[in-house]
Design a protein around this motif. Structure first.
Motif, PDB file in Angstrom:
ATOM      1  N   ILE A  84     -50.795  15.822  -8.811  1.00 43.70           N
ATOM      2  CA  ILE A  84     -51.326  16.375  -7.563  1.00 43.70           C
ATOM      3  C   ILE A  84     -51.251  17.896  -7.663  1.00 43.70           C
ATOM      4  CG2 ILE A  84     -50.937  16.513  -5.058  1.00 43.70           C
ATOM      5  CD1 ILE A  84     -49.415  13.761  -5.399  1.00 43.70           C
ATOM      6  N   HIS A  85     -52.345  18.555  -7.303  1.00 43.37           N
ATOM      7  CA  HIS A  85     -52.332  20.026  -7.290  1.00 43.37           C
ATOM      8  C   HIS A  85     -51.289  20.519  -6.289  1.00 43.37           C
ATOM      9  CE1 HIS A  85     -55.807  20.804  -9.798  1.00 43.37           C
ATOM     10  NE2 HIS A  85     -56.506  19.905  -9.138  1.00 43.37           N
ATOM     11  N   GLU A  86     -50.591  21.559  -6.681  1.00 46.05           N
ATOM     12  CA  GLU A  86     -49.534  22.078  -5.807  1.00 46.05           C
ATOM     13  C   GLU A  86     -50.056  22.391  -4.401  1.00 46.05           C
ATOM     14  OE1 GLU A  86     -46.949  24.944  -7.488  1.00 46.05           O
ATOM     15  OE2 GLU A  86     -45.722  24.767  -5.663  1.00 46.05           O
ATOM     16  N   GLU A  87     -51.258  22.951  -4.339  1.00 47.52           N
ATOM     17  CA  GLU A  87     -51.778  23.338  -3.011  1.00 47.52           C
ATOM     18  C   GLU A  87     -52.177  22.133  -2.154  1.00 47.52           C
ATOM     19  OE1 GLU A  87     -53.106  24.174  -5.944  1.00 47.52           O
ATOM     20  OE2 GLU A  87     -55.305  24.057  -5.932  1.00 47.52           O
ATOM     21  N   ASP A  88     -52.184  20.946  -2.760  1.00 52.08           N
ATOM     22  CA  ASP A  88     -52.535  19.741  -1.993  1.00 52.08           C
ATOM     23  C   ASP A  88     -51.320  18.987  -1.461  1.00 52.08           C
ATOM     24  OD1 ASP A  88     -55.243  20.012  -2.256  1.00 52.08           O
ATOM     25  OD2 ASP A  88     -55.393  18.715  -4.017  1.00 52.08           O
ATOM     26  N   ILE A  89     -50.146  19.350  -1.987  1.00 51.14           N
ATOM     27  CA  ILE A  89     -48.950  18.563  -1.647  1.00 51.14           C
ATOM     28  C   ILE A  89     -48.750  18.487  -0.126  1.00 51.14           C
ATOM     29  CG2 ILE A  89     -46.409  18.494  -1.811  1.00 51.14           C
ATOM     30  CD1 ILE A  89     -46.980  18.107  -4.570  1.00 51.14           C
ATOM     31  N   HIS A  90     -49.013  19.585   0.578  1.00 49.45           N
ATOM     32  CA  HIS A  90     -48.752  19.578   2.034  1.00 49.45           C
ATOM     33  C   HIS A  90     -49.707  18.652   2.790  1.00 49.45           C
ATOM     34  CE1 HIS A  90     -52.084  22.446   1.988  1.00 49.45           C
ATOM     35  NE2 HIS A  90     -52.240  22.151   3.254  1.00 49.45           N
ATOM     36  N   LYS A  91     -50.785  18.219   2.142  1.00 47.45           N
ATOM     37  CA  LYS A  91     -51.742  17.331   2.831  1.00 47.45           C
ATOM     38  C   LYS A  91     -51.374  15.862   2.694  1.00 47.45           C
ATOM     39  CE  LYS A  91     -55.582  20.280   1.363  1.00 47.45           C
ATOM     40  NZ  LYS A  91     -56.633  20.280   0.340  1.00 47.45           N
ATOM     41  N   LEU A  92     -50.446  15.580   1.779  1.00 43.86           N
ATOM     42  CA  LEU A  92     -50.180  14.194   1.383  1.00 43.86           C
ATOM     43  C   LEU A  92     -49.858  13.256   2.537  1.00 43.86           C
ATOM     44  CD1 LEU A  92     -47.904  14.291  -1.773  1.00 43.86           C
ATOM     45  CD2 LEU A  92     -50.098  13.145  -1.553  1.00 43.86           C
ATOM     46  N   PHE A  93     -49.096  13.745   3.496  1.00 44.83           N
ATOM     47  CA  PHE A  93     -48.591  12.854   4.545  1.00 44.83           C
ATOM     48  C   PHE A  93     -49.475  12.865   5.789  1.00 44.83           C
ATOM     49  CE2 PHE A  93     -44.457  14.044   2.325  1.00 44.83           C
ATOM     50  CZ  PHE A  93     -44.505  12.926   1.501  1.00 44.83           C
ATOM     51  N   LYS A 131     -42.559  15.683  -6.163  1.00 48.69           N
ATOM     52  CA  LYS A 131     -42.698  16.700  -7.208  1.00 48.69           C
ATOM     53  C   LYS A 131     -43.843  16.251  -8.085  1.00 48.69           C
ATOM     54  CE  LYS A 131     -38.267  18.831  -7.616  1.00 48.69           C
ATOM     55  NZ  LYS A 131     -37.033  18.023  -7.560  1.00 48.69           N
ATOM     56  N   SER A 132     -44.708  17.178  -8.455  1.00 47.33           N
ATOM     57  CA  SER A 132     -45.842  16.762  -9.264  1.00 47.33           C
ATOM     58  C   SER A 132     -46.324  17.881 -10.169  1.00 47.33           C
ATOM     59  CB  SER A 132     -46.984  16.334  -8.332  1.00 47.33           C
ATOM     60  OG  SER A 132     -47.986  15.708  -9.083  1.00 47.33           O
ATOM     61  N   VAL A 133     -46.795  17.500 -11.336  1.00 49.67           N
ATOM     62  CA  VAL A 133     -47.454  18.447 -12.229  1.00 49.67           C
ATOM     63  C   VAL A 133     -48.845  17.890 -12.476  1.00 49.67           C
ATOM     64  CG1 VAL A 133     -47.419  19.563 -14.486  1.00 49.67           C
ATOM     65  CG2 VAL A 133     -45.259  19.046 -13.317  1.00 49.67           C
ATOM     66  N   TYR A 134     -49.848  18.649 -12.109  1.00 53.48           N
ATOM     67  CA  TYR A 134     -51.203  18.142 -12.220  1.00 53.48           C
ATOM     68  C   TYR A 134     -51.526  17.799 -13.676  1.00 53.48           C
ATOM     69  CZ  TYR A 134     -56.052  17.350 -11.197  1.00 53.48           C
ATOM     70  OH  TYR A 134     -57.269  16.754 -11.057  1.00 53.48           O
ATOM     71  N   GLY A 135     -52.029  16.595 -13.878  1.00 55.43           N
ATOM     72  CA  GLY A 135     -52.353  16.152 -15.234  1.00 55.43           C
ATOM     73  C   GLY A 135     -51.188  15.491 -15.946  1.00 55.43           C
ATOM     74  N   GLU A 136     -50.010  15.583 -15.366  1.00 53.99           N
ATOM     75  CA  GLU A 136     -48.838  14.994 -16.053  1.00 53.99           C
ATOM     76  C   GLU A 136     -48.192  13.848 -15.292  1.00 53.99           C
ATOM     77  OE1 GLU A 136     -45.933  17.762 -17.464  1.00 53.99           O
ATOM     78  OE2 GLU A 136     -47.461  18.975 -18.470  1.00 53.99           O
ATOM     79  N   GLY A 137     -48.108  13.999 -13.986  1.00 54.34           N
ATOM     80  CA  GLY A 137     -47.502  12.902 -13.220  1.00 54.34           C
ATOM     81  C   GLY A 137     -46.798  13.365 -11.965  1.00 54.34           C
ATOM     82  N   THR A 138     -46.323  12.379 -11.244  1.00 61.14           N
ATOM     83  CA  THR A 138     -45.773  12.630  -9.916  1.00 61.14           C
ATOM     84  C   THR A 138     -44.489  11.832  -9.724  1.00 61.14           C
ATOM     85  OG1 THR A 138     -48.034  12.834  -9.099  1.00 61.14           O
ATOM     86  CG2 THR A 138     -46.329  12.517  -7.436  1.00 61.14           C
ATOM     87  N   THR A 139     -43.537  12.424  -9.005  1.00 63.68           N
ATOM     88  CA  THR A 139     -42.309  11.719  -8.661  1.00 63.68           C
ATOM     89  C   THR A 139     -42.116  11.753  -7.156  1.00 63.68           C
ATOM     90  OG1 THR A 139     -41.307  12.399 -10.748  1.00 63.68           O
ATOM     91  CG2 THR A 139     -39.816  11.620  -9.040  1.00 63.68           C
ATOM     92  N   PHE A 140     -42.052  10.578  -6.568  1.00 61.44           N
ATOM     93  CA  PHE A 140     -41.744  10.459  -5.143  1.00 61.44           C
ATOM     94  C   PHE A 140     -40.295  10.012  -5.007  1.00 61.44           C
ATOM     95  CE2 PHE A 140     -46.293  10.352  -4.650  1.00 61.44           C
ATOM     96  CZ  PHE A 140     -46.510  10.856  -3.369  1.00 61.44           C
ATOM     97  N   THR A 141     -39.544  10.698  -4.158  1.00 59.86           N
ATOM     98  CA  THR A 141     -38.172  10.280  -3.882  1.00 59.86           C
ATOM     99  C   THR A 141     -38.040   9.951  -2.404  1.00 59.86           C
ATOM    100  OG1 THR A 141     -37.382  11.754  -5.617  1.00 59.86           O
ATOM    101  CG2 THR A 141     -35.731  10.957  -4.057  1.00 59.86           C
TER     102      THR A 141
END
Ligand code: ATP
Ligand code: MG
Length: 169
Positions: A84-93, A131-141
């Motif tokens: 997920i692009h860093e600038e999109d993280i705040h839209k997730l929820f 936490k996410s790195v675009y193109g690499e993966g995402t971790t939800f806690t």
């Protein structure tokens, strides 16, 4: 956590079909937590569903329950997906928000899963971190803050689960 094991189980066949590894770091003992069984399971199902949905063949989804020193439990779902692009993280929820529409144009979804999940976790007094790195993966806690009923291994499951959880059903 029984609810987590149950959620993971429901995805096993799908993971095989989609050629993704589903790795579950099961605790050698079961951690019983207080709470609404069905809601907890819905939370885990939603996050694991996304982790599989937004990763490609050959990828992996790793699920762990981690006991914290303060007695609480973190559930961690890590994928090697599209990220997920860093600038999109705040839209997730937010409701009806779907990200990266060009990449995801063939993936169905309404954009409600995480909004609902986040609400449920908040209502239980917990937190969600991404936490996410675009193109690499995402971790939800998911940080659960309800009390553990007991830190002892549950032992003989059917008998002791029924006994310990009589207040929660
Ligand atoms: P549904 O309502 O069926 O769950 P959805 O999966 O599109 O639909 P959410 O679960 O709320 O909706 O997720 C919102 C958006 O966040 C997704 O559309 C996707 O763009 C992005 N997303 C969610 N989880 C991940 C993930 N693990 N990796 C990459 N992107 C993700
Ligand atoms: Mg979803």
């Amino acid at each position: 956590i029984a609810e987590l094991s149950e959620a993971v189980l429901t995805f096993e066949q799908r993971a095989v079909r989609e050629k993704k590894a589903l790795i579950y770091n099961e605790n050698d003992d079961i951690i019983p937590v207080m709470g609404d069984k069905n809601r907890l399971r819905q939370v885990f199902v939603n996050i694991i569903d996304n982790a599989l949905k937004y990763s490609d063949e050959g990828g992996s989804v790793t699920i762990s329950a981690i006991r914290l020193e303060n007695g609480f439990v973190d559930i961690v779902v890590k994928d090697t997906g599209i990220g997920i692009h860093e600038e999109d993280i705040h839209k997730l929820f937010k409701e009806f928000q779907r990200l990266d529409l060009e990449t995801n144009r063939n993936i169905e979804g309404t954009g409600l899963g995480l909004a609902i999940t986040h609400n449920l976790v908040s209502m239980m007094g917990g937190k969600m971190e991404v936490k996410s790195v675009y193109g690499e993966g995402t971790t939800f806690t998911v940080c659960l803050t309800q009390k553990m009923i007991s830190g002892e291994p549950i032992g003989e499951f059917d008998k002791n689960y029924a006994k310990r959880c009589r207040f929660t059903n």
